[in-house]
Design a protein around this motif. Structure first.
Motif, PDB file in Angstrom:
ATOM      1  N   GLU A 169      -1.199   9.155  -0.333  1.00  0.00           N
ATOM      2  CA  GLU A 169      -2.381   9.322  -0.087  1.00  0.00           C
ATOM      3  C   GLU A 169      -2.815   9.676   1.210  1.00  0.00           C
ATOM      4  OE1 GLU A 169      -5.846   6.345  -1.265  1.00  0.00           O
ATOM      5  OE2 GLU A 169      -4.863   5.690   0.535  1.00  0.00           O
TER       6      GLU A 169
ATOM      7  N   GLN B  83     -10.629  -0.368   4.201  1.00  0.00           N
ATOM      8  CA  GLN B  83     -10.864   0.531   3.185  1.00  0.00           C
ATOM      9  C   GLN B  83     -10.216  -0.091   2.011  1.00  0.00           C
ATOM     10  OE1 GLN B  83     -12.522   2.983   4.102  1.00  0.00           O
ATOM     11  NE2 GLN B  83     -11.866   3.825   6.227  1.00  0.00           N
TER      12      GLN B  83
ATOM     13  N   LYS C 201      -5.154   8.599   8.024  1.00  0.00           N
ATOM     14  CA  LYS C 201      -4.603   7.418   7.229  1.00  0.00           C
ATOM     15  C   LYS C 201      -3.341   8.199   7.032  1.00  0.00           C
ATOM     16  CE  LYS C 201      -3.235   4.986   3.754  1.00  0.00           C
ATOM     17  NZ  LYS C 201      -2.662   5.270   2.395  1.00  0.00           N
TER      18      LYS C 201
ATOM     19  N   LEU D 240      -5.113  -2.120  -0.429  1.00  0.00           N
ATOM     20  CA  LEU D 240      -5.550  -1.954   0.847  1.00  0.00           C
ATOM     21  C   LEU D 240      -5.422  -0.554   1.101  1.00  0.00           C
ATOM     22  CD1 LEU D 240      -7.103  -3.150   3.387  1.00  0.00           C
ATOM     23  CD2 LEU D 240      -4.786  -3.668   4.271  1.00  0.00           C
ATOM     24  N   SER D 241      -6.284   0.425   1.291  1.00  0.00           N
ATOM     25  CA  SER D 241      -6.002   1.774   1.641  1.00  0.00           C
ATOM     26  C   SER D 241      -5.892   2.124   3.028  1.00  0.00           C
ATOM     27  CB  SER D 241      -7.319   2.384   0.988  1.00  0.00           C
ATOM     28  OG  SER D 241      -6.868   3.742   0.410  1.00  0.00           O
ATOM     29  N   ASP D 242      -6.849   1.420   3.941  1.00  0.00           N
ATOM     30  CA  ASP D 242      -6.476   1.528   5.337  1.00  0.00           C
ATOM     31  C   ASP D 242      -7.258   0.402   6.068  1.00  0.00           C
ATOM     32  OD1 ASP D 242      -5.888   2.660   7.567  1.00  0.00           O
ATOM     33  OD2 ASP D 242      -7.325   4.184   7.576  1.00  0.00           O
ATOM     34  N   LEU D 243      -6.595   0.013   7.322  1.00  0.00           N
ATOM     35  CA  LEU D 243      -7.300  -1.025   7.999  1.00  0.00           C
ATOM     36  C   LEU D 243      -7.268  -0.371   9.282  1.00  0.00           C
ATOM     37  CD1 LEU D 243      -6.340  -4.684   8.075  1.00  0.00           C
ATOM     38  CD2 LEU D 243      -6.824  -3.409   9.943  1.00  0.00           C
TER      39      LEU D 243
ATOM     40  N   PHE E   5     -14.624   8.929   4.370  1.00  0.00           N
ATOM     41  CA  PHE E   5     -13.155   8.693   4.121  1.00  0.00           C
ATOM     42  C   PHE E   5     -12.824   9.427   3.080  1.00  0.00           C
ATOM     43  CE2 PHE E   5      -9.751   5.627   2.536  1.00  0.00           C
ATOM     44  CZ  PHE E   5      -8.835   6.178   3.453  1.00  0.00           C
TER      45      PHE E   5
ATOM     46  N   ARG F 256      -9.731   9.040  12.240  1.00  0.00           N
ATOM     47  CA  ARG F 256      -8.877   8.278  11.766  1.00  0.00           C
ATOM     48  C   ARG F 256      -8.026   9.046  10.702  1.00  0.00           C
ATOM     49  NH1 ARG F 256      -4.546   4.461  11.641  1.00  0.00           N
ATOM     50  NH2 ARG F 256      -4.420   3.784   9.993  1.00  0.00           N
TER      51      ARG F 256
ATOM     52  N   SER G 206       0.752  -1.112  -0.103  1.00  0.00           N
ATOM     53  CA  SER G 206      -0.044  -0.084   0.024  1.00  0.00           C
ATOM     54  C   SER G 206       0.738   1.320   0.048  1.00  0.00           C
ATOM     55  CB  SER G 206      -0.912   0.084   1.164  1.00  0.00           C
ATOM     56  OG  SER G 206      -1.878  -0.948   1.060  1.00  0.00           O
TER      57      SER G 206
END
Lengths: 376, 200
Positions: free
Chosen positions: A347, B93, A366, B70-73, A338, A364, A228
């Motif tokens: 991102e 996400q 990210k 997997l953008s986010d968990l 989101f 959250r 990711s």
């Protein structure tokens, strides 16, 4: 003394090899800034084994997001990445606006995109300049940091602060652009490409630079996706992905810019991409600067609009409204979103779960660098 | 003046997203709850942790979802029970690099219920799951290295749970035993105190 005796004295790297030699990078190492600690076992200049520890900069920002009102938390977004505070401010404001179904005015969107591109340039400058400084190219550092300074001065004229800007507000911006902003931005856009060219001439064919960046830190395409990795590091690995184009927000669909994609995924490719992205950012800034629309900066929405200072001092109702916004906070309806922007590092997403009221239920963040560090 | 410019005005994207919706409703939402969030993105509620992982696997091979990122968990506390029975909500996400669509999978978890690790599908899940464990105490089955990541290993409690007081502090000593001054080493050729040179 014979030649043989002399040869005896010549040592190779292997003679010095000692598996117990460990190097601790960080958390206070200048290259790490507290974000990551790496313990490496080295052989000469090659790292043979390493373990990482992250969390020295953990500041419970997500917990604070549940404790502070949406407005109060704006200042914490500056501290997420101090090189591109503007980008974080705006990304956060965008996330809250998305939950409230507010769309900022056109002028506000222009200003926001200008801010985001400026902070992208600043962030890339810091990255390249610090990278060059670490391999010994101090000239590059001074050449580029001058332009970072110019950009900061411009940002200072916009919001009064340089590093931790807190420029955005939910539903608008804290200040309008200063009077001579357009001319200053033109000057900046006209002059910075020459500096970028000069740095490229210094580095692109520089033997030391190439030796130390080409083939170093390679992340291939599959790994990048699997881990990711986002942003420049992902594009350097050859994945054509940029949220500004693929999931456009604000003015981006109307702008003409190219997404830069690399092929090798090494440090050299990332450097080339950053250089080209700065040029693209300048291109975007020029397009925007041509047609910053006049009109209101703030959305006409009583829930979020911060009243004019003059009215606050002279009108009773406005004073109460002002007081309620700042003491109670804005009432964000139930819902979640989101919302991601393409930050300079990748991102940057804010996942906000709201259960009504002035505070978020879950905030959250990210962050792109957490994922990039994992791949590291 | 208030012209809205966002990705939702992009016709091609809207078409992919509506295709995705149709597919989700027809195939996956038959016995699961499908919602949309404020950005009009699909949110699919999995029945249990195993089901959540199975959904991720299914989305990765499905032609109309094409999830490859997997953008986010993350997770959030569901202390007030607003999202249903279960103490936590686990959130995946997912993103598709080719279609540019997002899907969110949510799953309710009991206080001691174990979630399924996604590390075998996405390596990125490794640190993210450690973070969730660190902050909420949710454990993941088949995780290769489930330790605290951001907090100190000696930390007790899970800071992002709602009952954890925001002002609570847990100071620790340095986690390296070696302290300057604590156990001074005898160094040869040091001058013995009390008899400085030249005072003989």
């Amino acid at each position: 003394m014979s030649v043989k005796d002399l040869e005896k004295d010549v040592h190779t790297l292997n003679d010095f090899y000692n598996p117990n030699v460990l190097i601790n990078l960080g958390p206070h190492h200048p290259a790490m800034h507290g974000t990551l600690r790496v313990m490496c076992r080295i052989n000469g200049e090659t790292i043979e084994d390493a373990t990482c520890e992250i969390g020295y900069l953990h500041r419970a920002i997500e917990k604070l997001g549940e404790d502070k009102t949406y407005h109060q938390w704006m200042v914490y977004t500056d501290r997420l990445n101090y090189c591109s505070a503007l980008n974080n401010n705006i990304a956060y404001a965008m996330a809250v606006e998305n939950i409230m179904s507010i769309s900022p005015t056109e002028r506000c969107q222009y200003i926001r995109v200008i801010c985001m591109e400026l902070s992208r340039i600043i962030d890339h400058i810091v990255c390249i300049a610090a990278n060059a400084l670490d391999v010994g190219a101090m000239t590059v550092f001074f050449l580029l940091v001058h332009w970072r300074e110019q950009a900061y001065t411009m940002i200072e004229s916009m919001c009064g602060m340089r590093l931790t800007t807190t420029y955005a507000r939910i539903g608008g911006m804290s200040y309008d652009l200063p009077d001579n902003f357009t001319e200053r931005l033109w000057k900046f856009c006209d002059e910075i490409p020459a500096a970028i060219d000069e740095v490229e001439q210094l580095l692109n064919s520089n033997r030391i630079w190439i030796d130390r960046t080409k083939g170093v830190g390679v992340i291939n395409k599959e790994d990048a996706l699997n881990y990711s990795v986002t942003g420049v590091c992902l594009r350097a690995a050859g994945v054509d992905h940029d949220l500004r184009r693929d999931r456009p927000y604000y003015m981006y669909p109307e702008l003409d810019f190219d997404v830069v994609v690399g092929s090798n995924g090494d440090v050299y490719d990332r450097y080339l991409i950053r250089m080209e992205e700065m040029r693209q950012s300048v291109k975007i800034l020029k397009q925007l600067n041509k047609k910053i629309p006049s009109g209101p900066l703030w959305v006409n929405d009583k829930r979020v609009q911060i009243p004019e200072k003059l009215d606050v001092y002279t009108k009773m109702e406005v004073l109460i409204h002002h007081f309620k916004i700042f003491m109670e906070g804005i009432d964000v309806p139930k819902g979640e979103a989101f919302s991601c922007v393409e930050g300079p590092n990748g991102e940057l997403g804010f996942y906000i779960v709201s259960r009504g009221g002035p505070k978020a239920w879950r905030m959250r963040v990210k962050s792109p660098s957490f994922m990039n560090f994992q791949a590291f | 003046m208030n012209k809205t410019i966002s990705f939702s005005s992009n016709a091609k994207f809207l078409e992919t997203q509506s295709n995705l919706y149709t597919r989700l409703t027809e195939k996956y939402a038959l016995d699961r709850k499908l919602e949309t969030d404020k950005l009009n993105e699909p949110v699919l509620w999995a029945k249990n942790p195993e089901d959540a992982k199975m959904l991720v696997k299914a989305f990765m091979v499905d032609e109309s979802t094409k999830v490859d990122f997997l953008s986010d968990l993350t997770a959030y506390d569901n202390e007030d029970g607003e999202d249903g029975e279960g103490r936590f909500v686990l959130v995946y996400q997912l993103y598709s690099i080719t279609l540019h669509t997002r899907i969110r999978i949510k799953c309710l978890l009991g206080l001691t219920q174990q979630a399924q690790s996604l590390v075998d599908l996405f390596s990125a899940a490794n640190w993210l799951e450690r973070e969730v464990y660190d902050m909420y105490g949710i454990t993941f089955a088949n995780h290769p290295n489930l330790r605290r990541i951001l907090m100190d290993e000696r930390f007790s409690g899970f800071p992002l749970r709602k009952e954890y007081p925001i002002k609570q502090r847990e100071p620790f000593r340095d986690n390296i035993d070696f302290h300057l001054g604590a156990n001074p080493l005898q160094v040869e050729n040091t001058i013995v105190e009390g008899t400085p040179e030249g005072e003989k």
